[in-house]
Design an enzyme around this catalytic site. Structure first.
Site, PDB file in Angstrom:
ATOM      1  CG  LEU A 198      -8.417  -2.305   0.933  1.00 16.63           C
ATOM      2  CD1 LEU A 198      -7.310  -1.296   1.277  1.00 16.63           C
ATOM      3  CD2 LEU A 198      -8.429  -3.426   1.976  1.00 16.63           C
ATOM      4  CG  LEU A 199     -10.469  -7.794  -2.635  1.00 20.17           C
ATOM      5  CD1 LEU A 199     -11.572  -8.291  -3.573  1.00 20.17           C
ATOM      6  CD2 LEU A 199      -9.115  -7.958  -3.295  1.00 20.17           C
ATOM      7  CG  ASN A 200      -6.821  -7.190   2.808  1.00 22.21           C
ATOM      8  OD1 ASN A 200      -7.863  -6.651   3.138  1.00 22.21           O
ATOM      9  ND2 ASN A 200      -6.054  -7.799   3.679  1.00 22.21           N
ATOM     10  CG  ASP A 201      -5.166 -11.297   3.077  1.00 18.75           C
ATOM     11  OD1 ASP A 201      -4.618 -10.358   2.491  1.00 18.75           O
ATOM     12  OD2 ASP A 201      -4.872 -11.645   4.237  1.00 18.75           O
ATOM     13  CD  GLN A 211      -9.483 -10.202   5.977  1.00 24.80           C
ATOM     14  OE1 GLN A 211      -9.056  -9.364   6.751  1.00 24.80           O
ATOM     15  NE2 GLN A 211     -10.398 -11.084   6.341  1.00 24.80           N
ATOM     16  CE1 TYR A 229      -8.008  -7.286  10.502  1.00 21.55           C
ATOM     17  CE2 TYR A 229      -5.885  -7.980  11.371  1.00 21.55           C
ATOM     18  CZ  TYR A 229      -6.757  -6.972  11.005  1.00 21.55           C
ATOM     19  OH  TYR A 229      -6.358  -5.672  11.148  1.00 21.55           O
ATOM     20  CB  SER A 230      -6.795 -13.870   6.403  1.00 24.98           C
ATOM     21  OG  SER A 230      -6.893 -12.781   5.521  1.00 24.98           O
ATOM     22  CG  ASP A 253      -3.484 -14.574   8.423  1.00 24.35           C
ATOM     23  OD1 ASP A 253      -4.446 -13.893   8.809  1.00 24.35           O
ATOM     24  OD2 ASP A 253      -2.389 -14.070   8.079  1.00 24.35           O
ATOM     25  CD  GLU A 287       0.703 -10.404   7.302  1.00 28.58           C
ATOM     26  OE1 GLU A 287       0.831 -10.080   6.109  1.00 28.58           O
ATOM     27  OE2 GLU A 287       0.102  -9.707   8.135  1.00 28.58           O
TER      28      GLU A 287
HETATM   29  C1  FRU Z   1      -2.400 -10.124   5.043  1.00 26.74           C
HETATM   30  C2  FRU Z   1      -3.124  -9.729   6.328  1.00 26.74           C
HETATM   31  C3  FRU Z   1      -3.407 -10.945   7.188  1.00 26.74           C
HETATM   32  C4  FRU Z   1      -4.575 -10.464   8.004  1.00 26.74           C
HETATM   33  C5  FRU Z   1      -5.335  -9.647   7.003  1.00 26.74           C
HETATM   34  C6  FRU Z   1      -6.067  -8.466   7.570  1.00 26.74           C
HETATM   35  O1  FRU Z   1      -2.611  -9.217   4.007  1.00 26.74           O
HETATM   36  O2  FRU Z   1      -2.371  -8.775   7.033  1.00 26.74           O
HETATM   37  O3  FRU Z   1      -2.317 -11.378   7.957  1.00 26.74           O
HETATM   38  O4  FRU Z   1      -5.325 -11.540   8.498  1.00 26.74           O
HETATM   39  O5  FRU Z   1      -4.401  -9.203   6.054  1.00 26.74           O
HETATM   40  O6  FRU Z   1      -6.846  -7.856   6.590  1.00 26.74           O
END
Ligand code: FRU
Length: 478
Positions: free
Chosen positions: A39-42, A58, A101-102, A161, A219
């Site tokens: 999984l990829l997020n931020d 992330q 985290y971010s 963040d 966030e």
């Molecule tokens: C936003 C978030 C950030 C956090 C990160 C964790 O998508 O929830 O607030 O740092 O993703 O993966």
């Protein structure tokens, strides 16, 4: 092996082990950033340094869900061709053991600095949060420096963040926060040396004199100057849907105004959403060496049925948006795909479309990797473009509304996102194997979405309510 080495090894083993399964997915994208597995997020730590763009992200390599995130790393000379680099950060220390985290990047004295949130759960599962620093001389391997800022009184551990910038010789850090009364806030820290940080206070947020109830958590804030004004981008959680607004689970938008760091306070106008589509969150910007303000966002939203995405059986999920250049026009952000993307254009085709209540198939060679530029000359009532049977763009001129519909990846039902439009001058559309980004009127409005056409369906149709005359230019994105 220590914990850091173990996590790196395990992640790279996963990449190897699942390479074929991942790559066999017809929904793998052709020109968007994706995770090699998992999984990829931020987007994190976006910066151009010594000519090279770095975009961290992330990353959860071990499953297609969330958890103790690593910082994955891509680099690029041109914002178009990206190379997957070594993992930048692993959750291997007491202050980040449940997730790096971010956060963001800045360069100072030939050293690249990453600021990120160390997410920690104590023995009872209670959350702790630490703002941390890691540094690098080569932009590839990072040395953690540990905790540089702690949680001030009055906030919950949803405090994270960090985005850092320099102004008048001083360093500032904005964070997303939640008060003990469960109000979303943006808060400011200051430092002279990047290591010792002082808490200055809130700069705006829910239940302050500028906003009523505006979410229980904010966030991923980003604060920067754009065309002479200060802009705060932020992702509030907990806004109720209102007519066409706030339709996704969580929101992503901005305020334009003026930041007074000394007070500290950010005086600003109304919240504006950055995107009108289904999948857009946690955007991050950087000012590159040519002075452009460039934004990349996660093409996803937290808690939005992600386990139903059709890529999950192929062991990966989510991607980034295309990089976009930002400008301010009458206090509104406009977003344009960066011009470097034009280097991908091949097989240009031009078509003059003239229809009266009819339907015509557009001649697009490979609609799973294409760019379209549409300039209408006459629109009598409206028109509709259907993309590979899985999404539709509908322009209703009389009502002044533009709509993106897609087949839901949860139950295949049609779902819609809309916004008002005074006039339609042009559309610039980017199609990838499972994404669509629509820039309306040179980026005045943008619709960003994942969509999942049946792989055999390559038809793009346009139909006219009454008369339409328009030019359609298309390219294959090679
Ligand atoms: C936003 C978030 C950030 C956090 C990160 C964790 O998508 O929830 O607030 O740092 O993703 O993966």
């Amino acid at each position: 092996m220590n914990q850091d080495q173990e996590l790196r090894q395990k992640a790279m083993n996963r990449v190897e082990e699942y390479r074929d399964i991942v790559n066999l997915d017809p929904y793998r994208l052709h020109y968007h950033i994706m995770p090699p597995v998992g999984l990829l997020n931020d987007p994190n730590g976006f910066i151009q340094w010594k000519g090279v763009y770095h975009l961290f992200y992330q990353w959860m390599p071990f499953k297609t869900g969330h958890g103790a995130k690593l910082w994955g790393h891509y680099s690029s000379a041109d914002l178009v061709n990206w190379r997957h680099e070594e993992i930048a950060l692993t959750p291997s220390d007491w202050f980040d053991k449940n997730g790096c985290y971010s956060g963001s990047a800045i360069a100072e004295n030939d050293v690249l600095h990453l600021f990120y949130t160390g997410n920690v759960r104590d023995g009872e599962g209670n959350r702790e949060t630490y703002q941390c620093l890691a540094v690098s001389k080569d932009g590839i391997s990072f040395e953690k420096q540990g905790v540089v800022a702690r949680l001030p009184k009055g906030y919950t551990a949803h405090f994270r963040d960090p985005k850092v910038w320099k102004k008048n010789g001083s360093w500032y850090m904005v964070l997303g926060a939640q008060t003990e009364n469960l109000e979303g806030r943006a808060v400011l820290f200051q430092s002279d040396n990047l290591k010792d940080w002082q808490f200055l206070g809130d700069i705006t947020g829910s239940n302050t004199d500028q906003l009523g109830e505006f979410g229980y958590m904010w966030e991923c804030p980003d604060m920067f100057e754009l065309d002479g004004k200060d802009v705060l981008i932020v992702c509030p959680q907990g806004l109720e849907a209102e007519e066409m607004l706030y339709q996704n689970v969580y929101q992503s938008g901005y305020f334009v105004g003026e930041l007074n760091e000394l007070k500290p306070w950010f005086t600003h106008g109304d919240f504006e959403e950055l995107d009108r589509g289904f999948d857009f969150y946690a955007p991050q910007t950087t000012k590159d060496e040519s002075g452009r303000r460039i934004l990349v966002a996660w093409m996803g939203v937290p808690d939005q049925d992600e386990q139903s995405q059709p890529t999950i059986p192929h062991q990966w999920v989510h991607c980034m948006t295309l990089p976009r250049e930002l400008h301010l026009q009458n206090d509104k952000i406009v977003q344009k795909p960066v011009e470097e993307l034009r280097t991908l254009r091949q097989n240009e085709k031009n078509a003059a479309i003239s229809l009266n209540q009819g339907t015509e198939k557009l001649d697009i060679v490979q609609p799973d990797k294409a760019e379209l530029f549409i300039s209408p000359k006459v629109i009598e009532e409206g028109f509709e473009i259907s993309f590979r049977g899985a999404a539709r763009l509908i322009y209703n001129k009389a009502e002044g509304i533009i709509t993106l519909e897609r087949n839901s990846y949860v139950d295949e039902k049609t779902e819609a996102r809309q916004c008002r439009l005074q006039e339609l001058r042009n559309l610039n559309i980017f199609l990838d194997a499972s994404s669509i980004e629509i820039f309306v009127n040179e980026g005045e409005e943008v619709f960003t979405a994942r969509y999942f056409p049946y792989p055999g369906n390559n038809d793009v149709w346009i139909s006219a309510r009454k008369e339409i005359i328009m030019n359609v230019t298309s390219w294959t994105m090679a």
